[in-house]
Design a protein around this motif. Sequence first.
Motif, PDB file in Angstrom:
ATOM      1  N   GLU A 420      63.282  55.087  35.750  1.00  0.00           N
ATOM      2  CA  GLU A 420      62.816  54.386  34.601  1.00  0.00           C
ATOM      3  C   GLU A 420      61.322  54.079  34.137  1.00  0.00           C
ATOM      4  N   ALA A 421      60.362  54.705  34.877  1.00  0.00           N
ATOM      5  CA  ALA A 421      58.967  54.842  34.707  1.00  0.00           C
ATOM      6  C   ALA A 421      58.656  55.401  33.353  1.00  0.00           C
ATOM      7  N   HIS A 422      57.548  54.758  32.779  1.00  0.00           N
ATOM      8  CA  HIS A 422      57.194  55.536  31.549  1.00  0.00           C
ATOM      9  C   HIS A 422      55.911  56.558  32.129  1.00  0.00           C
ATOM     10  N   GLU A 423      55.561  57.381  31.428  1.00  0.00           N
ATOM     11  CA  GLU A 423      54.422  58.385  31.633  1.00  0.00           C
ATOM     12  C   GLU A 423      53.287  57.699  32.123  1.00  0.00           C
ATOM     13  N   PRO A 424      52.837  57.936  33.335  1.00  0.00           N
ATOM     14  CA  PRO A 424      52.028  57.131  34.144  1.00  0.00           C
ATOM     15  C   PRO A 424      50.623  57.451  33.582  1.00  0.00           C
ATOM     16  N   ASP A 425      49.810  56.452  33.434  1.00  0.00           N
ATOM     17  CA  ASP A 425      48.190  56.750  33.138  1.00  0.00           C
ATOM     18  C   ASP A 425      47.591  57.394  34.407  1.00  0.00           C
ATOM     19  N   GLU A 426      46.466  58.079  33.898  1.00  0.00           N
ATOM     20  CA  GLU A 426      45.436  58.640  34.767  1.00  0.00           C
ATOM     21  C   GLU A 426      44.591  57.468  35.251  1.00  0.00           C
ATOM     22  N   ILE A 427      44.868  57.144  36.664  1.00  0.00           N
ATOM     23  CA  ILE A 427      44.021  56.181  37.498  1.00  0.00           C
ATOM     24  C   ILE A 427      42.631  56.479  37.592  1.00  0.00           C
ATOM     25  N   ASP A 428      41.722  56.144  36.913  1.00  0.00           N
ATOM     26  CA  ASP A 428      40.287  56.184  37.336  1.00  0.00           C
ATOM     27  C   ASP A 428      39.314  55.313  37.723  1.00  0.00           C
ATOM     28  N   ALA A 429      39.964  54.328  38.429  1.00  0.00           N
ATOM     29  CA  ALA A 429      39.071  53.222  39.180  1.00  0.00           C
ATOM     30  C   ALA A 429      39.907  53.180  40.656  1.00  0.00           C
ATOM     31  N   SER A 430      38.961  52.424  41.321  1.00  0.00           N
ATOM     32  CA  SER A 430      39.569  51.917  42.745  1.00  0.00           C
ATOM     33  C   SER A 430      38.923  50.500  43.107  1.00  0.00           C
ATOM     34  N   GLY A 431      39.472  50.046  44.187  1.00  0.00           N
ATOM     35  CA  GLY A 431      39.009  48.851  44.496  1.00  0.00           C
ATOM     36  C   GLY A 431      39.524  48.347  46.156  1.00  0.00           C
ATOM     37  N   PRO A 432      39.189  47.363  46.621  1.00  0.00           N
ATOM     38  CA  PRO A 432      39.606  47.047  47.915  1.00  0.00           C
ATOM     39  C   PRO A 432      40.877  46.369  48.157  1.00  0.00           C
ATOM     40  N   GLY A 442      52.384  38.199  40.343  1.00  0.00           N
ATOM     41  CA  GLY A 442      51.178  38.915  40.745  1.00  0.00           C
ATOM     42  C   GLY A 442      50.143  38.558  39.754  1.00  0.00           C
ATOM     43  N   GLN A 443      50.220  37.988  38.622  1.00  0.00           N
ATOM     44  CA  GLN A 443      49.414  37.635  37.604  1.00  0.00           C
ATOM     45  C   GLN A 443      48.259  36.707  38.374  1.00  0.00           C
ATOM     46  N   VAL A 444      48.954  35.467  38.880  1.00  0.00           N
ATOM     47  CA  VAL A 444      48.387  34.540  39.804  1.00  0.00           C
ATOM     48  C   VAL A 444      47.239  35.124  40.952  1.00  0.00           C
ATOM     49  N   VAL A 445      48.017  35.857  41.622  1.00  0.00           N
ATOM     50  CA  VAL A 445      47.171  36.621  42.573  1.00  0.00           C
ATOM     51  C   VAL A 445      45.789  37.372  42.042  1.00  0.00           C
ATOM     52  N   ASN A 446      46.323  38.110  40.965  1.00  0.00           N
ATOM     53  CA  ASN A 446      45.096  38.909  40.354  1.00  0.00           C
ATOM     54  C   ASN A 446      43.968  38.026  39.869  1.00  0.00           C
ATOM     55  N   ARG A 447      44.264  36.909  39.172  1.00  0.00           N
ATOM     56  CA  ARG A 447      43.292  36.064  38.495  1.00  0.00           C
ATOM     57  C   ARG A 447      42.454  35.463  39.663  1.00  0.00           C
ATOM     58  N   LEU A 448      43.165  34.854  40.841  1.00  0.00           N
ATOM     59  CA  LEU A 448      42.222  34.070  41.936  1.00  0.00           C
ATOM     60  C   LEU A 448      41.470  35.126  42.551  1.00  0.00           C
ATOM     61  N   VAL A 449      41.995  36.379  42.860  1.00  0.00           N
ATOM     62  CA  VAL A 449      41.000  37.419  43.779  1.00  0.00           C
ATOM     63  C   VAL A 449      39.901  38.072  42.830  1.00  0.00           C
ATOM     64  N   ARG A 450      40.219  38.194  41.452  1.00  0.00           N
ATOM     65  CA  ARG A 450      39.287  38.787  40.387  1.00  0.00           C
ATOM     66  C   ARG A 450      38.094  37.820  40.222  1.00  0.00           C
ATOM     67  N   SER A 451      38.499  36.585  40.145  1.00  0.00           N
ATOM     68  CA  SER A 451      37.665  35.378  39.655  1.00  0.00           C
ATOM     69  C   SER A 451      36.738  35.006  40.926  1.00  0.00           C
ATOM     70  N   SER A 452      37.199  35.501  42.154  1.00  0.00           N
ATOM     71  CA  SER A 452      36.367  35.327  43.275  1.00  0.00           C
ATOM     72  C   SER A 452      35.404  36.479  43.469  1.00  0.00           C
ATOM     73  N   GLY A 453      35.364  37.454  42.686  1.00  0.00           N
ATOM     74  CA  GLY A 453      34.356  38.411  42.788  1.00  0.00           C
ATOM     75  C   GLY A 453      34.903  39.624  43.233  1.00  0.00           C
ATOM     76  N   PHE A 454      36.036  39.888  43.490  1.00  0.00           N
ATOM     77  CA  PHE A 454      36.523  41.118  44.191  1.00  0.00           C
ATOM     78  C   PHE A 454      37.276  41.895  43.267  1.00  0.00           C
ATOM     79  N   ASP A 455      37.216  43.410  43.155  1.00  0.00           N
ATOM     80  CA  ASP A 455      37.770  44.152  42.344  1.00  0.00           C
ATOM     81  C   ASP A 455      39.266  44.569  42.697  1.00  0.00           C
ATOM     82  N   THR A 456      40.062  44.604  41.839  1.00  0.00           N
ATOM     83  CA  THR A 456      41.470  44.966  42.000  1.00  0.00           C
ATOM     84  C   THR A 456      41.894  45.961  41.119  1.00  0.00           C
ATOM     85  N   VAL A 457      42.906  46.960  41.598  1.00  0.00           N
ATOM     86  CA  VAL A 457      43.548  47.779  40.876  1.00  0.00           C
ATOM     87  C   VAL A 457      44.875  47.435  40.816  1.00  0.00           C
TER      88      VAL A 457
END
Length: 640
Positions: A420-432, A442-457
């Motif tokens: 079912e996957a779409h044509e994937p993007d080229e991933i040009d970023a990384s994070g811990p 996942g949205q809530v987890v991502n908002r909390l982690v990013r707002s706390s100063g950590f990068d996410t992919v």
Amino acid sequence: MEGFLFQATIFLAAAVIAVPLAARLGLGSVLGYLAAGILIGPVLGFVAGHETEELQHFAEFGVVMMLFLIGLELEPRALWDMRHRLIGLGGLQITLTTLAVMAGAMALGIGWSIALAIGLVFALSSTAIVLQTLSEKGLMQTGGGRSAFSVLLTQDIAVIPMLALIPLLAMPKTPDMILGETIKRAREGEAGAHPEGAHEAAATFIQSLPGWGVTLVTLAAVAAIILTGVYLTRPVFRYIHTARLREMSTALALLIVVGIAFLMNVVGLSPALGAFLAGVVLASSEFRHELESDIEPFKGLLLGLFFITVGAGINFTILFANFFTVIGLALAIIVLKGVILYFLGRIFSLRGRTLWLFTLSLAQAGEFGFVLISFSGQQNVIPRAMTEMLLLVVAITMLITPLLFILYDILSHRIDDGAEAHEPDEIDASGPVIIAGIGRFGQVVNRLVRSSGFDTVVLDHDLGAIQRMRRFGIKGFLGDPSRPELLHAAGLKEAKVLVVALDNPEATTRLVSFARRERPDLHIIARARDRTHVFRLYQAGANDIVRELFDSSLRAGRYVLENMGLSEFEASELEKTFYKHDRHSVRELAALWDPEMPTIENAAYISRAKELESELQTMLLSQLEETAANDLPDKDKEGA
């Protein structure tokens, strides 16, 4: 009166017997309703053809109410946001299907105007059957379900211009037809005033107009509905609301639907389309939820009745006399529409089970086909001798639709999620931190982690979810998170934490197993559907497992305790004790859980679960007594 009660008894008894049986066999309620109709109509002969036709006019209010409720869910802004799928996917489906059916009809020697009308009829699908089945199977929010809904919505809207166009295709009336209509009017006049005289007079006047006149009247009726919804309904609702009588609100909701249906019938339009427009206009009203609750019970019952009348209205005499012709035409329509839908789905990046759901769910003709055929016959576009055959073909395709959903169920179990996957993007970023899945969890987890100063992919296979994130300035990458190459491109070898927040439990388990094999030292946090899924993820190697509704359910339970007289401190302490005991219980039960054996047949598991539940009750009661004995100074005694 006795005849009506007899019919009501027969219809309800058939539904009560056939629908639960069909549901238990996995066939869906729609097929049960259709089978019930066939049983009491053509098979047992409890209802005659004219009785079914009269009842169907009443049952069509189920479709009308369903479209009204759909309209209430769609504000004009939501329609604007869906414009690409509505105009692109839906518009192309209607256009290509109309042209393809028209070409096939002309190849059979039918004139172009009749062929065009037939093409318009079969370009439409069954909103009632498809939405009912998608809701029952929980497929409405899938990619295929949303795409199917977009096309259905486009078709429902397109009925308005179709009804405006059909009078322009009318053939000139022959002297015999004019003489027949004159004799009919004379006989009606001799019979005396008809109780629906005003309605008949209005309909006759509109039918006597030239094609462009009918079109103007049609557009005027649509405009009247929109203006009434914008300027009149709110003051009326406020006036009714002051009476504080629930039955008056229900009466007003029914008045809106019935009044619109009457207006649409007078001008020869579909009542369901008028109700849909009214629903869209009222979607932003403060009375929207009240309307939904008032209409919903009537909608369910009448929609089921509509399906029964479709089954009961199948003319088996014509079917058996032209069996191979009718079945051949019905299958040809399904195959033709299916091919068009399949290729359109691929063009719009639908794949795998999403593509098959989209294709198979919309391959039939629909209830609006009955409306267009009847209207075309009234406007002298389609010959009356042909309308019976066309109505039968429409009914047969609708009868086959539940079988197409069964075919989808079979295919979906054989299709891998990765298809079912779409044509994937080229991933040009990384994070811990890598977050696989950016839905509600996942949205809530991502908002909390990013707002706390950590990068996410962030990785997700849902193009819509990724686009919504980007509009809010949050970067995410389109692609199936369970694909090894995408995880490595996202920095799996260097990441510290992997959060698996996928909706699909099987895909979540596979992803955790793969990540654990690749990175034994990686900390994996996984979203679990239920306790059984927790056990599977535990075996797969997840470090922290979060049941998607567990924490929110605990908080709701704490609110219950507070409102039963416990203080906030007491309720909080009980919540903490429950949480710790449940984590301990899950670890113990995980050792007894056998993936090869159903839980209800695992005697050791059930025995230990009962013991742990008894321990929990003892712990909570002891905790409550201990807290009460301590007599804390901040304890709130007022609720005790």
